[in-house]
Enzyme design. Structure first.
Site, PDB file in Angstrom:
ATOM      1  N   CYS A  86       0.839  -1.207   0.000  1.00  0.00           N
ATOM      2  CA  CYS A  86       0.000   0.000   0.000  1.00  0.00           C
ATOM      3  C   CYS A  86       0.871   1.253   0.000  1.00  0.00           C
ATOM      4  O   CYS A  86       1.521   1.541  -0.984  1.00  0.00           O
ATOM      5  CB  CYS A  86      -0.980  -0.062   1.171  1.00  0.00           C
ATOM      6  SG  CYS A  86      -2.335   1.100   0.992  1.00  0.00           S
ATOM      7  N   HIS A 203      -3.481  -5.563   1.059  1.00  0.00           N
ATOM      8  CA  HIS A 203      -2.775  -5.755   2.338  1.00  0.00           C
ATOM      9  C   HIS A 203      -2.729  -7.232   2.719  1.00  0.00           C
ATOM     10  O   HIS A 203      -3.637  -7.713   3.414  1.00  0.00           O
ATOM     11  CB  HIS A 203      -3.512  -5.012   3.455  1.00  0.00           C
ATOM     12  CG  HIS A 203      -3.323  -3.536   3.433  1.00  0.00           C
ATOM     13  ND1 HIS A 203      -2.336  -2.902   4.152  1.00  0.00           N
ATOM     14  CD2 HIS A 203      -3.998  -2.556   2.785  1.00  0.00           C
ATOM     15  CE1 HIS A 203      -2.412  -1.597   3.955  1.00  0.00           C
ATOM     16  NE2 HIS A 203      -3.407  -1.358   3.124  1.00  0.00           N
ATOM     17  N   GLU A 205      -1.032  -8.616   4.961  1.00  0.00           N
ATOM     18  CA  GLU A 205      -0.910  -8.771   6.421  1.00  0.00           C
ATOM     19  C   GLU A 205      -2.280  -8.692   7.105  1.00  0.00           C
ATOM     20  O   GLU A 205      -2.407  -9.061   8.269  1.00  0.00           O
ATOM     21  CB  GLU A 205       0.073  -7.729   6.985  1.00  0.00           C
ATOM     22  CG  GLU A 205      -0.480  -6.331   7.229  1.00  0.00           C
ATOM     23  CD  GLU A 205      -0.666  -5.509   5.957  1.00  0.00           C
ATOM     24  OE1 GLU A 205      -0.543  -6.069   4.850  1.00  0.00           O
ATOM     25  OE2 GLU A 205      -0.955  -4.298   6.067  1.00  0.00           O
TER      26      GLU A 205
END
Lengths: 236, 82
Positions: A86, A203, A205
């Site tokens: 990002c 994302h 994560e």
């Protein structure tokens, strides 16, 4: 093996990345403040999401002047692994570590939702454990994720298989409707020619635990970790 | 001495903000508007000891390396004697 998560003023996904590496991938990891100039103890660094320097001027534009970025460039030149997520992707483009730029989403909105991306190239250190054509469900959360580059760069990205992820529908079709932000050629993530630097808007994560709705992101961290372990074994 | 720097999106780079502004302007009933593109404007105060040429060189460098992204933007520098 050691991971570093770079912390810029305004990073806000640094703890998520740290959590995934330390708790779910189970590897040693440090936070690395942006004033750091020595990355020699790391095998991979993550430039996390967030709003470095408040997105002032342009997203990622001021972070590229942080002292750590010189070290990140040298780190990448050595062939070590850099993952920009990002805002991290925006910083990598602004720094010239990846081609192109990320501009305002076509619909002007900040978009925060799960999207599907198709793995276009599994021959990268970040996707080595994921068969090409796999569809991953990973959330995006950005206002400036509209990837843009000129025709020449796009041709180069395609010819060198540098396009790693494309936004797609649930069947894996890359369609206009599946493109959340207007990115050229539905690009969600690209790598450099050497394949050791990856930037992606989704994302991973945030997609590593069942409770968060998807564990697909874990495959990216698993791929990178296995790649580093393999390299370390081969060098022994 | 004062410098003015204008940073604008390159021709061909889509400007969704400009488009949205254009749309609103038309909704308000303003006519004869062909296109609106949004850019950035910077005012930079310079030390008086600089010559105009030095000032232009310095500000051009700043515009090129910091204020604009050459992939998507162009810049224009103006030096103003006060």
């Amino acid at each position: 093996m050691k991971y570093g998560v770079i912390v810029f003023p305004g990073s806000n996904c640094d703890h998520d990345a740290y959590h995934v590496i330390s708790k779910l991938v189970g590897q040693p990891v440090d936070f690395v403040w942006h004033k750091e100039t020595d990355l020699s103890r790391y095998d991979a660094v993550i430039l996390p999401g967030g709003f470095s320097y408040g997105d002032y001027l342009r997203a990622g534009a001021l972070a590229k002047f942080s002292p750590v970025m010189k070290a990140v460039k040298a780190f990448a030149d050595e062939g070590k692994f850099v993952l920009g997520i990002c805002n991290g992707f925006q910083i990598l483009c602004e720094s010239g570590l990846l081609p192109g730029a990320l501009i305002r989403n076509q619909n002007l909105n900040f978009i925060c939702k799960h999207v599907r991306v198709r793995v276009e190239n599994s021959n990268t250190p970040f996707t080595s454990e994921i068969p090409a054509g796999s569809i991953l469900s990973i959330p995006i959360a950005h206002a400036e994720g509209n990837f843009i580059c000129d025709e020449a760069v796009l041709t180069e990205l395609e010819e060198n298989n540098q396009i790693v992820f494309r936004y797609c529908d649930e069947k894996g079709e890359v369609t206009k409707e599946a493109n959340p932000n207007g990115s050229v050629s539905n690009i969600a993530g690209i790598c450099n020619r050497n394949r050791n630097v990856l930037g992606m808007m989704p994302h991973p994560e945030r997609a590593c635990e069942e409770i968060l709705g998807s564990t697909d992101g874990r495959e990216i961290f698993r791929s990178l970790t296995n790649t580093i372990e393999r390299l370390k074994r081969d060098n022994r | 001495m004062k410098a003015k720097v204008y940073v604008t999106l390159k021709q061909g780079v889509l400007d969704p903000q400009g488009k949205a502004i254009h749309h609103s302007v038309e909704l308000l009933g303003f006519e004869n508007i062909q296109d609106i593109r949004q850019g950035k404007y910077f005012e930079i105060q310079l030390n008086g000891s600089l010559s105009k040429d030095e000032a232009e060189k310095l500000v051009t460098q700043i515009a090129k390396e910091v204020l604009s992204n050459p992939v998507i933007e162009d810049y224009k520098v103006e030096i103003e004697d006060l």
